[in-house]
Write a protein that holds these residues in place. Structure first.
Motif, PDB file in Angstrom:
ATOM      1  N   ASP A 213     -64.433  40.483  47.426  1.00  0.00           N
ATOM      2  CA  ASP A 213     -65.668  40.743  48.166  1.00  0.00           C
ATOM      3  C   ASP A 213     -66.273  42.051  47.654  1.00  0.00           C
ATOM      4  N   VAL A 214     -65.730  43.194  48.089  1.00  0.00           N
ATOM      5  CA  VAL A 214     -66.118  44.500  47.555  1.00  0.00           C
ATOM      6  C   VAL A 214     -64.892  45.114  46.888  1.00  0.00           C
ATOM      7  N   LEU A 215     -65.055  45.582  45.655  1.00  0.00           N
ATOM      8  CA  LEU A 215     -63.966  46.250  44.950  1.00  0.00           C
ATOM      9  C   LEU A 215     -64.359  47.697  44.712  1.00  0.00           C
ATOM     10  N   VAL A 216     -63.435  48.635  44.937  1.00  0.00           N
ATOM     11  CA  VAL A 216     -63.702  50.045  44.687  1.00  0.00           C
ATOM     12  C   VAL A 216     -62.633  50.584  43.744  1.00  0.00           C
ATOM     13  N   MET A 217     -63.047  51.393  42.761  1.00  0.00           N
ATOM     14  CA  MET A 217     -62.090  51.810  41.726  1.00  0.00           C
ATOM     15  C   MET A 217     -62.556  53.073  41.009  1.00  0.00           C
ATOM     16  N   PRO A 218     -61.623  53.734  40.313  1.00  0.00           N
ATOM     17  CA  PRO A 218     -61.989  54.906  39.506  1.00  0.00           C
ATOM     18  C   PRO A 218     -62.859  54.522  38.313  1.00  0.00           C
ATOM     19  N   ASN A 219     -63.280  55.541  37.583  1.00  0.00           N
ATOM     20  CA  ASN A 219     -64.330  55.431  36.586  1.00  0.00           C
ATOM     21  C   ASN A 219     -64.089  54.405  35.471  1.00  0.00           C
ATOM     22  N   LEU A 220     -63.033  54.569  34.694  1.00  0.00           N
ATOM     23  CA  LEU A 220     -62.801  53.699  33.543  1.00  0.00           C
ATOM     24  C   LEU A 220     -62.595  52.244  33.956  1.00  0.00           C
TER      25      LEU A 220
END
Length: 359
Positions: A213-220
């Motif tokens: 649904d919604v994914l959140v993650m660091p930059n790379l």
């Protein structure tokens, strides 16, 4: 407006043509910032930032980053994002009705922290033939992006947020990011929260993307997953993106590619940039409405509610026209398996803005 490199100027020309045909009430303050065309300088960067301080909103193409090291590790693209503190990148990956892919009816959102991580421009040669590249993860910025993701999910009526990480290997760095996401998740009990290791996430996106649904993650990780997910619905030419700070909003391509091999050939797909421009109009309506006035370049004007509804109307008009062209299937650029030119696509979009336009 920053046209950028590659096909960016051609895509911006498409936006300007469609805006003109649709009588969209927007005036662009255009700036050219390019390292590969030698039109980048600190002075020009400062002018762009000053313009942003007035308008609060930008539409930008991909500012290409050369691979050669010329004494400064941070590209102008990265420097612009840092100066504006554009910490959150949002890419809404949604299937286009009428264009068949392996997975249809996809609807997921990738939220990426884009001010630290591996893109901190902190590299040095500690011994001959040994390079150290520092990945920076901080509690403050991890909490900020996690809160942004959960606020986004709440506002958009989304049910689940997945934190993507590699904390099994990078126990301290990604471990901190993951811990921050867990802490923020506890403040949003109505939204389901889960976690997934980045390599498994890539496989799952290809095998069964409907679970997300919604994914959140660091930059790379976000940079890579943005491109992977764009490929699921048609490629870099169809997915819009946006970046936010507390003050500013930048609208751009979801998968940032200069598509240099298409320059001057009239074959680039303007879908993503037109949808980004449509999203920009919707955002302007929200910002101007929530301020109860205009601010910046609009200082001194009385709030004009017909303008708010006009921006909403034009936003819907443009996105609906683009989707009608895709759904019709008769006008498709090469990346979508057709033979139509950029100009053909733009003309078809304009024809769908006003059925009798140009008749």
């Amino acid at each position: 407006m920053l046209p950028g490199d590659g096909v960016g100027p051609e895509l911006m020309h498409a936006v300007k043509e469609v805006f003109k045909a649709g009588n969209v009430p927007v005036i662009f303050d255009e700036h050219h910032l390019s390292e590969v065309q030698n039109t980048a300088s600190e002075e020009k960067l400062d002018r762009v930032v000053d313009s942003m301080k007035e308008s609060k909103v930008a539409l930008i193409g991909k500012i290409h980053t050369p691979m050669e090291y010329k004494g400064d590790l941070a590209s102008y693209d990265m420097r612009l994002r840092r100066k504006l503190d554009l910490f959150a990148n949002v890419v809404h990956v949604k299937s286009l009705p009428g264009y068949q892919t392996r997975h249809n009816n996809l609807d997921l959102v990738i939220i990426r922290e884009q001010t630290e991580g591996e893109y901190s421009s902190l590299e040095h040669e500690s011994a001959k033939g040994v390079i150290e590249c520092l990945k920076i993860i901080t509690r403050a910025k991890s909490q900020r992006i996690a809160k942004f993701a959960f606020d986004y999910a709440t506002k958009k009526g989304r049910a689940k947020v997945t934190a993507v990480h590699k904390a099994n290997i990078m126990k301290l760095g990604d471990g901190l990011f993951l811990q921050c996401c867990k802490e923020v998740a506890e403040l949003y009990p109505k939204i389901k929260f889960d976690t997934m290791i980045i390599d498994n996430c890539c496989m799952q996106l290809v095998q069964n993307p409907y679970q997300f649904d919604v994914l959140v993650m660091p930059n790379l990780y976000g940079n890579i997953v943005d491109n992977l997910a764009a490929g699921l619905v048609g490629g870099a030419g169809v997915v819009p993106g946006e970046s936010y700070s507390a003050e500013y909003a930048v609208f751009e391509l979801g998968a940032r590619h200069p598509f240099a091999q298409a320059v001057g050939r009239n074959i680039a797909n303007p879908t993503a940039m037109l949808l980004s421009a449509s999203n920009m109009l919707r955002h302007l309506k929200y910002v101007l409405g929530s301020q109860g006035g205009f601010g910046g370049v609009y200082e001194g004007l009385t709030p004009c509610f017909p303008l708010f509804s006009s921006l909403e109307y034009h936003s819907n008009m443009i996105s609906d026209a683009v989707k009608k062209v895709i759904k019709g299937g008769k006008v498709r650029t090469r990346d979508l398996g057709g033979y139509s030119t950029t100009s053909d696509f733009v003309k078809s979009v304009i024809d769908n803005l006003h059925p009798h336009y140009g008749a």
